[in-house]
Write a protein that holds these residues in place. Structure first.
Motif, PDB file in Angstrom:
ATOM      1  N   LEU A 105       0.829  -1.208   0.000  1.00 20.78           N
ATOM      2  CA  LEU A 105       0.000   0.000   0.000  1.00 20.78           C
ATOM      3  C   LEU A 105       0.864   1.259   0.000  1.00 20.78           C
ATOM      4  N   LEU A 106       1.988   1.176   0.685  1.00 17.70           N
ATOM      5  CA  LEU A 106       2.885   2.329   0.768  1.00 17.70           C
ATOM      6  C   LEU A 106       3.505   2.667  -0.584  1.00 17.70           C
ATOM      7  N   LEU A 107       3.598   1.675  -1.474  1.00 19.51           N
ATOM      8  CA  LEU A 107       4.109   1.946  -2.816  1.00 19.51           C
ATOM      9  C   LEU A 107       3.218   2.922  -3.572  1.00 19.51           C
ATOM     10  N   VAL A 108       1.912   2.908  -3.249  1.00 15.85           N
ATOM     11  CA  VAL A 108       0.977   3.853  -3.864  1.00 15.85           C
ATOM     12  C   VAL A 108       1.104   5.226  -3.216  1.00 15.85           C
ATOM     13  N   GLY A 109       1.343   5.245  -1.912  1.00 15.12           N
ATOM     14  CA  GLY A 109       1.491   6.508  -1.201  1.00 15.12           C
ATOM     15  C   GLY A 109       1.091   6.365   0.248  1.00 15.12           C
ATOM     16  N   ILE A 110       1.584   7.258   1.075  1.00 17.29           N
ATOM     17  CA  ILE A 110       1.299   7.200   2.503  1.00 17.29           C
ATOM     18  C   ILE A 110      -0.181   7.386   2.776  1.00 17.29           C
ATOM     19  N   GLU A 111      -0.879   8.134   1.904  1.00 17.74           N
ATOM     20  CA  GLU A 111      -2.319   8.347   2.113  1.00 17.74           C
ATOM     21  C   GLU A 111      -3.095   7.040   1.966  1.00 17.74           C
ATOM     22  N   MET A 112      -2.727   6.241   0.998  1.00 16.73           N
ATOM     23  CA  MET A 112      -3.406   4.957   0.776  1.00 16.73           C
ATOM     24  C   MET A 112      -3.266   4.084   2.015  1.00 16.73           C
ATOM     25  N   LEU A 113      -2.062   4.015   2.554  1.00 15.13           N
ATOM     26  CA  LEU A 113      -1.831   3.219   3.759  1.00 15.13           C
ATOM     27  C   LEU A 113      -2.565   3.824   4.945  1.00 15.13           C
TER      28      LEU A 113
END
Length: 280
Positions: A168-176
């Motif tokens: 999820l962090l690969l997409v961005g901190i917001e996603m996580l």
């Protein structure tokens, strides 16, 4: 390589991630927890992807894994709930293909997000037929937010959950971040209905909220909807847990659909009021 790329994309799409490395991280987490579940998941996903390729269904959607993520969940469910026999390897492949066909037909039926409905249509009737019910007692010692993230793929253990968080962090901190918020909001809503706290710690009340929150975030919706969807999912989950009935990801699907319908209704109401004012 193209086929492998589609398979990894499909695994990532379970969490709305169109990223091959993310898919590989999730596969690694499943292998660590259960090589058998990894086998049924990959076989189901492969069968679904090959069917989409043979039938020439929407090449771009196939490459992005859209015909495979429901199949991956079907394989995981069979790997968890069914016997570890060659027969269920075959059933995983057939179930994966059925979920892909359902997803294709539903996409042609209406241009709405169908999410994991095909997975539920394939597996839920079977679970009810065999009399599968939620256990009265579940393992203890779990962190409810991490376990909720892992329970999306039936794996609440620490290592799979951490690998999914990395994906999820690969997409961005917001996603996580929204994944954790979804787990907390959904579990909090379930707690209002006095659900067994052990269910919360084991992630059973939170995983639908995780999916609901990241689905709303992924769809570009406002924060109120990103919070409302997991709250509704938590209430639906609590009701099903009280009854002891399998629910899979139906609370996620229904809560997101309800939020989308409410948005449409509010938009129509505002447009109608605006038109009435102009007439005046």
């Amino acid at each position: 390589m193209a086929l492998l790329s589609s398979l990894l994309a499909a695994i990532g799409q379970i969490y709305f991630i169109n990223n091959r490395l993310a898919g590989a991280l999730i596969v690694a987490g499943v292998i660590w927890a259960s090589p058998w579940m990894a086998a049924t998941m990959m076989l189901a996903t492969l069968a679904a992807t090959l069917l989409a390729l043979a039938c020439k269904w929407e090449p771009e959607a196939r490459r992005d894994g859209l015909f495979g993520f429901n199949a991956a969940l079907v394989g995981l469910a069979f790997g968890l709930f069914a016997e570890h026999t060659p027969f269920w390897l075959l059933m995983s492949a057939l179930g994966g293909m059925l979920s892909a066909w359902l997803f294709y037909r539903l996409r042609r039926l209406a241009a709405i997000p169908w999410y994991t409905l095909p997975f539920n249509l394939v597996v839920l009737p079977w679970l009810y037929f065999i009399g599968q019910r939620v256990a009265d007692e579940v393992p203890q010692g779990y962190n409810f937010s991490l376990s909720a993230i892992g329970q999306v793929i039936f794996l609440p253990d620490m290592v799979p959950a951490v690998l999914i968080c990395a994906a999820l962090l690969l997409v961005g901190i917001e996603m996580l971040g929204w994944a954790f918020v979804g787990a907390m909001v959904s579990s909090g809503a379930a707690l209002l209905l006095l659900v067994n706290p052990d269910y919360i710690n084991f992630g059973l009340t939170g995983y639908n909220g995780v999916l609901a929150a990241i689905a709303m975030f992924w769809g570009g919706h406002k924060q109120i909807w990103i919070l409302l969807a997991p709250a509704l999912a938590g209430l639906m989950t609590a009701a099903m847990l009280k009854l002891g009935l399998p629910m899979l990801t139906m609370p996620f699907v229904l809560s997101c659909w309800l939020c989308l319908a409410l948005q449409k209704g509010l938009c129509y109401y505002r447009c109608a009021n605006s038109t009435d004012r102009e007439k005046v």
